[in-house]
Write a protein that holds these residues in place. Structure first.
Motif, PDB file in Angstrom:
ATOM      1  N   ARG A  76      -9.742 -12.285   2.980  1.00 34.93           N
ATOM      2  CA  ARG A  76      -8.314 -12.112   3.206  1.00 34.93           C
ATOM      3  C   ARG A  76      -8.052 -10.918   4.127  1.00 34.93           C
ATOM      4  NH1 ARG A  76      -6.952 -11.932  -1.684  1.00 34.93           N
ATOM      5  NH2 ARG A  76      -6.520 -14.131  -1.988  1.00 34.93           N
ATOM      6  N   GLU A  77      -8.779  -9.811   3.909  1.00 36.63           N
ATOM      7  CA  GLU A  77      -8.646  -8.639   4.785  1.00 36.63           C
ATOM      8  C   GLU A  77      -9.009  -8.988   6.221  1.00 36.63           C
ATOM      9  OE1 GLU A  77     -10.087  -4.726   3.412  1.00 36.63           O
ATOM     10  OE2 GLU A  77     -10.653  -5.779   1.580  1.00 36.63           O
ATOM     11  N   GLY A 125      -0.120  -5.935   6.840  1.00 40.07           N
ATOM     12  CA  GLY A 125      -0.531  -5.274   5.608  1.00 40.07           C
ATOM     13  C   GLY A 125      -1.646  -6.075   4.974  1.00 40.07           C
ATOM     14  N   GLY A 126      -2.478  -5.418   4.151  1.00 40.97           N
ATOM     15  CA  GLY A 126      -3.526  -6.143   3.465  1.00 40.97           C
ATOM     16  C   GLY A 126      -4.932  -5.815   3.918  1.00 40.97           C
ATOM     17  N   SER A 127      -5.068  -4.841   4.824  1.00 35.69           N
ATOM     18  CA  SER A 127      -6.378  -4.355   5.251  1.00 35.69           C
ATOM     19  C   SER A 127      -6.204  -2.910   5.692  1.00 35.69           C
ATOM     20  CB  SER A 127      -6.938  -5.189   6.407  1.00 35.69           C
ATOM     21  OG  SER A 127      -6.213  -4.954   7.602  1.00 35.69           O
ATOM     22  N   GLU A 128      -7.315  -2.210   5.857  1.00 30.45           N
ATOM     23  CA  GLU A 128      -7.227  -0.806   6.260  1.00 30.45           C
ATOM     24  C   GLU A 128      -6.534  -0.662   7.611  1.00 30.45           C
ATOM     25  OE1 GLU A 128     -10.172   3.025   7.214  1.00 30.45           O
ATOM     26  OE2 GLU A 128     -10.994   1.153   6.398  1.00 30.45           O
ATOM     27  N   HIS A 144       0.595 -10.685  -0.752  1.00 31.39           N
ATOM     28  CA  HIS A 144      -0.336 -11.336  -1.653  1.00 31.39           C
ATOM     29  C   HIS A 144      -1.644 -10.569  -1.766  1.00 31.39           C
ATOM     30  CE1 HIS A 144       1.733 -15.552  -1.369  1.00 31.39           C
ATOM     31  NE2 HIS A 144       2.602 -14.557  -1.426  1.00 31.39           N
ATOM     32  N   ALA A 145      -2.122 -10.022  -0.642  1.00 34.12           N
ATOM     33  CA  ALA A 145      -3.391  -9.282  -0.668  1.00 34.12           C
ATOM     34  C   ALA A 145      -3.282  -8.063  -1.572  1.00 34.12           C
ATOM     35  CB  ALA A 145      -3.773  -8.868   0.751  1.00 34.12           C
ATOM     36  N   ALA A 189      -3.092  -2.342  -2.163  1.00 35.50           N
ATOM     37  CA  ALA A 189      -1.647  -2.167  -2.390  1.00 35.50           C
ATOM     38  C   ALA A 189      -1.080  -1.024  -1.559  1.00 35.50           C
ATOM     39  CB  ALA A 189      -1.377  -1.938  -3.879  1.00 35.50           C
ATOM     40  N   ASP A 190      -1.888  -0.015  -1.323  1.00 31.07           N
ATOM     41  CA  ASP A 190      -1.386   1.142  -0.578  1.00 31.07           C
ATOM     42  C   ASP A 190      -1.107   0.813   0.878  1.00 31.07           C
ATOM     43  OD1 ASP A 190      -0.711   3.942  -1.128  1.00 31.07           O
ATOM     44  OD2 ASP A 190      -2.129   4.362   0.503  1.00 31.07           O
ATOM     45  N   THR A 191      -1.676  -0.277   1.396  1.00 28.62           N
ATOM     46  CA  THR A 191      -1.391  -0.669   2.778  1.00 28.62           C
ATOM     47  C   THR A 191       0.052  -1.150   2.918  1.00 28.62           C
ATOM     48  OG1 THR A 191      -2.119  -2.985   2.528  1.00 28.62           O
ATOM     49  CG2 THR A 191      -3.804  -1.341   3.077  1.00 28.62           C
TER      50      THR A 191
END
Length: 358
Positions: free
Chosen positions: A9-10, A71-74, A100-101, A109-111
């Motif tokens: 997903r990321e 959002g959802g990855s670094e 969703h990620a 979540a912090d992303t």
């Protein structure tokens, strides 16, 4: 090798941003088929223009907002952090990409949460898909202390996505359930394929008040997902859906009953003003902001949005429209393919061309 759903997903989130920036094969725009009638005596000044938008349960300092992107990855978390800084500096609302990620993997979540930290007083839209359970939607809102919730409709994207969903039978009932229990505005949004009168009727019947028609012409998720396929066999579907101007014209009979937002293929301030003249209450921008951010940095993106506001006020001054309500009273002539569509669909474009002060 064992399949890791979170890692996959990321990776997909990063690929979406990369491919969106590469995907610059934009077709000729239907916005060029809309032309304002010029009048030589506007009888107002530039300082008279008010772009403030007051809606039920939403107070927008500007009709522009940064639409759902990522959002959802670094990597995408860093983009969200910068977008939040841009939104704060310009006073505009902002939506995040599908959460969703972050809801399935706490480490991501912090992303999304970074948006609220970087813009603590701003107007922020949470974002989930139409298939999510109520608790999932409530958690998405809580994650951002969100002012509104976007529910995205992306059936074509899912179908072309190699790992996407194939069953959409429960979407409408799930949206209805969420609307009945969520206490903030719920914005049902397309992701770039436009909406029809029939879609809007169905949404209105279940109590939807806010809609983003998000038409074809901007980020093309069929094109993006097709590039992620080994054979790229769906390229012929890149033109699927209604454009933003056509979607707004399809929505004309619902302008008094629903809060219609517009996004998708907005290239410049004139396109934005045309959307507002057709009744849109707010205008979502995605790739125009992302491209400037990625290529020239945060400060330049802030400057770009300030320029958009100033130029929109210039156009409104030329038209003699002090606010959004007056803008909807000015004649707009519709030609070309858009006119042909409206004639076949029974949409009264003659009234639009002859409305207001002549």
């Amino acid at each position: 090798m064992e399949f890791d759903e979170n890692k996959e997903r990321e990776k997909r989130k990063d690929e979406h941003v990369q491919l969106a920036l590469l995907d610059d094969r934009l077709p000729p725009s239907h916005f060029d088929h809309l032309t304002f009638v010029h009048h030589s005596l506007p009888n107002i000044g530039w300082s008279d223009i008010n772009l403030h938008v007051v809606l039920p349960d939403l107070d927008l300092k500007s009709p522009l907002y940064i639409n759902a992107m990522t959002g959802g990855s670094e990597k995408t978390g860093k983009i969200n952090a910068e977008l939040a800084i841009i939104a704060k500096a310009t006073g505009i609302a902002m939506g995040v990409g599908s959460q969703h990620a972050g809801l399935r993997n706490e480490s991501l979540a912090d992303t999304y949460r970074i948006v609220r930290r970087n813009n603590p007083e701003g107007t922020i839209f949470a974002n989930v898909g139409a298939d999510v359970l109520l608790d999932f939607a409530l958690n998405a809102i809580e994650m951002l202390e969100a002012n509104a919730l976007q529910i995205h409709l992306n059936a074509p994207q899912e179908l072309i996505m190699p790992e996407g969903e194939r069953d959409f039978t429960g979407w409408l009932s799930q949206i209805e359930k969420i609307i009945k229990h969520v206490k903030i505005p719920v914005i049902v949004k397309e992701v770039g394929f436009g909406m029809s009168r029939n879609t809007l009727r169905l949404l209105k019947e279940i109590g939807v008040q806010y809609v983003d028609i998000s038409g074809r012409g901007g980020t093309n998720f069929i094109g993006i997902e097709n590039r992620r396929r080994e054979k790229q066999e769906y390229d012929y579907l890149r033109g699927w859906g209604q454009t933003t101007p056509i979607s707004l014209l399809e929505a004309q009979e619902y302008m008094n009953d629903m809060m219609i937002f517009a996004s998708g293929g907005i290239r410049n301030p004139l396109d934005a003003v045309k959307c507002l003249s057709l009744g849109a209450k707010a205008i979502g921008l995605a790739s125009p902001i992302l491209r400037v951010l990625q290529n020239e940095g945060t400060e330049r993106a802030i400057e770009e949005l300030i320029n958009w506001h100033e130029q929109m006020k210039t156009i409104c001054t030329m038209l003699g429209a002090r606010n959004m309500e007056e803008l909807c009273a000015f004649p707009l002539v519709i030609t070309g393919e858009v006119r042909e569509w409206c004639e076949m669909r029974g949409i009264d474009i003659v009234a639009i061309a002859n409305r207001g002060r002549l």
